[in-house]
Scaffold this motif. Sequence first.
Motif, PDB file in Angstrom:
ATOM      1  N   UNK A 130      28.957  -3.205  34.263  1.00 54.63           N
ATOM      2  CA  UNK A 130      29.912  -4.310  34.237  1.00 54.63           C
ATOM      3  C   UNK A 130      31.236  -3.868  33.628  1.00 54.63           C
ATOM      4  N   UNK A 131      32.279  -4.571  34.036  1.00 51.82           N
ATOM      5  CA  UNK A 131      33.601  -4.311  33.456  1.00 51.82           C
ATOM      6  C   UNK A 131      33.639  -4.835  32.020  1.00 51.82           C
ATOM      7  N   UNK A 132      34.588  -4.304  31.259  1.00 50.71           N
ATOM      8  CA  UNK A 132      34.765  -4.791  29.891  1.00 50.71           C
ATOM      9  C   UNK A 132      35.225  -6.242  29.940  1.00 50.71           C
ATOM     10  N   UNK A 133      34.792  -7.074  28.991  1.00 51.94           N
ATOM     11  CA  UNK A 133      35.167  -8.484  29.018  1.00 51.94           C
ATOM     12  C   UNK A 133      36.639  -8.692  28.688  1.00 51.94           C
ATOM     13  N   UNK A 134      37.156  -9.850  29.082  1.00 53.12           N
ATOM     14  CA  UNK A 134      38.467 -10.290  28.611  1.00 53.12           C
ATOM     15  C   UNK A 134      38.296 -10.796  27.182  1.00 53.12           C
ATOM     16  N   UNK A 135      39.361 -10.735  26.402  1.00 51.79           N
ATOM     17  CA  UNK A 135      39.257 -11.205  25.009  1.00 51.79           C
ATOM     18  C   UNK A 135      40.496 -11.998  24.619  1.00 51.79           C
ATOM     19  N   UNK A 136      40.307 -12.862  23.636  1.00 51.84           N
ATOM     20  CA  UNK A 136      41.394 -13.663  23.075  1.00 51.84           C
ATOM     21  C   UNK A 136      41.071 -13.939  21.611  1.00 51.84           C
ATOM     22  N   UNK A 137      42.068 -13.921  20.751  1.00 56.19           N
ATOM     23  CA  UNK A 137      41.861 -14.232  19.330  1.00 56.19           C
ATOM     24  C   UNK A 137      42.047 -15.728  19.109  1.00 56.19           C
ATOM     25  N   UNK A 138      41.058 -16.357  18.490  1.00 57.68           N
ATOM     26  CA  UNK A 138      41.055 -17.812  18.355  1.00 57.68           C
ATOM     27  C   UNK A 138      40.665 -18.230  16.942  1.00 57.68           C
ATOM     28  N   UNK A 139      40.979 -19.475  16.613  1.00 56.17           N
ATOM     29  CA  UNK A 139      40.748 -20.022  15.279  1.00 56.17           C
ATOM     30  C   UNK A 139      39.519 -20.933  15.301  1.00 56.17           C
ATOM     31  N   UNK A 140      38.637 -20.766  14.329  1.00 55.17           N
ATOM     32  CA  UNK A 140      37.473 -21.654  14.200  1.00 55.17           C
ATOM     33  C   UNK A 140      37.946 -23.036  13.769  1.00 55.17           C
ATOM     34  N   UNK A 141      37.580 -24.071  14.558  1.00 55.48           N
ATOM     35  CA  UNK A 141      38.053 -25.430  14.293  1.00 55.48           C
ATOM     36  C   UNK A 141      36.927 -26.391  13.929  1.00 55.48           C
ATOM     37  N   UNK A 142      35.768 -26.253  14.619  1.00 56.67           N
ATOM     38  CA  UNK A 142      34.621 -27.124  14.362  1.00 56.67           C
ATOM     39  C   UNK A 142      33.355 -26.279  14.261  1.00 56.67           C
ATOM     40  N   UNK A 143      32.372 -26.802  13.545  1.00 58.28           N
ATOM     41  CA  UNK A 143      31.083 -26.119  13.418  1.00 58.28           C
ATOM     42  C   UNK A 143      29.958 -27.135  13.441  1.00 58.28           C
ATOM     43  N   UNK A 180      29.946 -22.981  17.184  1.00 57.50           N
ATOM     44  CA  UNK A 180      31.345 -23.111  16.802  1.00 57.50           C
ATOM     45  C   UNK A 180      32.240 -23.497  17.982  1.00 57.50           C
ATOM     46  N   UNK A 181      33.322 -24.229  17.644  1.00 53.61           N
ATOM     47  CA  UNK A 181      34.365 -24.548  18.614  1.00 53.61           C
ATOM     48  C   UNK A 181      35.644 -23.853  18.177  1.00 53.61           C
ATOM     49  N   UNK A 182      36.296 -23.185  19.131  1.00 58.40           N
ATOM     50  CA  UNK A 182      37.477 -22.382  18.819  1.00 58.40           C
ATOM     51  C   UNK A 182      38.715 -22.949  19.497  1.00 58.40           C
ATOM     52  N   UNK A 183      39.874 -22.645  18.887  1.00 65.66           N
ATOM     53  CA  UNK A 183      41.140 -23.189  19.381  1.00 65.66           C
ATOM     54  C   UNK A 183      42.215 -22.106  19.397  1.00 65.66           C
ATOM     55  N   UNK A 184      43.228 -22.335  20.244  1.00 63.41           N
ATOM     56  CA  UNK A 184      44.419 -21.479  20.270  1.00 63.41           C
ATOM     57  C   UNK A 184      45.642 -22.368  20.004  1.00 63.41           C
ATOM     58  N   UNK A 185      46.749 -21.738  19.737  1.00 61.57           N
ATOM     59  CA  UNK A 185      47.955 -22.477  19.374  1.00 61.57           C
ATOM     60  C   UNK A 185      48.716 -22.983  20.602  1.00 61.57           C
TER      61      UNK A 185
END
Length: 539
Positions: A410-423, A437-442
Amino acid sequence: MKDFVQLFTQLDQTTKTLKKVAALVDYFNKANDKDKLWTIAILSHRRPKRSVRTSLLRAWAASAANVPPWLFEESYHIVGDLAETMALMHPNLESKHDKSLSEWIEFIIDLKNLEDEHPTESEDVLATKKEKVRWAWNQLDETERFIFNKLMTGSWRVGVSQKLMTRALARHSGIDENTLSHRLMGNWRAETSSYHQLIIATDPADKISQPYPFYLAYGLEIKIEELGKPNEWLAERKWDGIRGQLIIRENQLFLWSRGEELVTDKFPEFEILTEVLPNGTVIDGEIIAYQDNQPLGFNVLQSRIGRKNVSKSILDKAPVIMIAYDLLELNGKDIRESSLQYRRQELVRLVDNAASEKLLISELVEFKEWKDLLKERADSRKYHAEGLMLKNKSGTYKVGRKKGDWWKWKIDPLTIDAVLLYAMRGHGRRANLYTDYTFAVWKGKELVPFAKAYSGLTDKEINEVDAFVKRNTIDRFGPVRSVKPDLVFEIAFEGIARSSRHKSGVALRFPRMFRWRKDKPAKEANTLEDLEKLLNLYG
């Protein structure tokens, strides 16, 4: 039931394969045929349908335990499993019954029948159900109640694979393991079958729609050069669709998913293949959304999954084809023991003769040296593919997940840096920990939720995040906590698509936590604009 409870306890208390197989063999040796059949069904994920709504069970269990509903709900959130919570909170009683497993399952099915006979669930019907369930709880000890509850709620899980169960059944019955795997495939139900019909009988008339067990590939875990000589291998695209087995027998078409679900009615456009493929044909391939001579994203195919009725509108919006990559049966003969090279040669001939736009051959990726495949793999997303499949030309078609002849690269995954918002708390052994966890971006100065993930962290990291959540809770919404937006995680995913259901407007495929970015402050996390760029490139 007592023998099944003993079996469950033995399976639950060991992680050793040999001990699990031995426990299953011992159980099969002493169980009656009805109990054997239901045990096979349970371990093959063919348990009875849910017979009582869980909201009713929660109320009845709280009443039986003489606790207020809020305390039961809090206990449930801590335990993490409804069946276990009901079993634990009920007054501890000794076993008083002599019913077998199959008799208890018939009892559970009768509860469901009450509902089917009275769909409006009148007060009399509910009172009868409640009386029967409360009576059952009072006949069972704690472990028996737990198993009864699991069967009643339709949420049974036990730590043994169907493969191990089949191995034990082979030792008990003396029937070859691969033969048993084949017999256990298909659309059988314990309610309408028997142990003899399923395991012992070999009437071909009963097997017209029966698929073969799927051969599953392992992810490539060695350097590609270690596979040997390049000329001994074939390379194909790894398509992002639904794995399926297409069967033509006695002028009828049957289509099975890898999850052993008969999905013929979901894809009526394949019915035309009965006119161009000969009887005694079984093809293994991938169902993908396809239009204008190119694959569409998995999100398009997903619009058809789970729909009870496939309308003309859906057929137009999400047209599909099957990409064929293996031939398992030819002119009614099982050819899985033939080499891949022979099977593919015959498959190409069949597909060419069929000349149907609904059935295409999986094209080979040409290469002379292993290094030639590096760029092909890197370009996979251009084809809406997940990577490459590498297959040994001389290999046979095996049963289940086996190493050696098929590898997925498989190809390498896409990635994004995100902030933990809910748990939210997890389940089972993680019921006391915040692991979902639920993650968010700006988006400007606002954090917009875009993905949920619960896998990828070590136990040590989970404990650290759990402690953070408990120290930094801002608000609570039932089992969910809103937390101070400080922690940043790199989220990996396989694909991205537009979504009207999510506030962010995007949906990720297979999101998981790739790493905890302790080196990055929340203000440096990615933005919704960054997700849009990925969407434009790969959506």
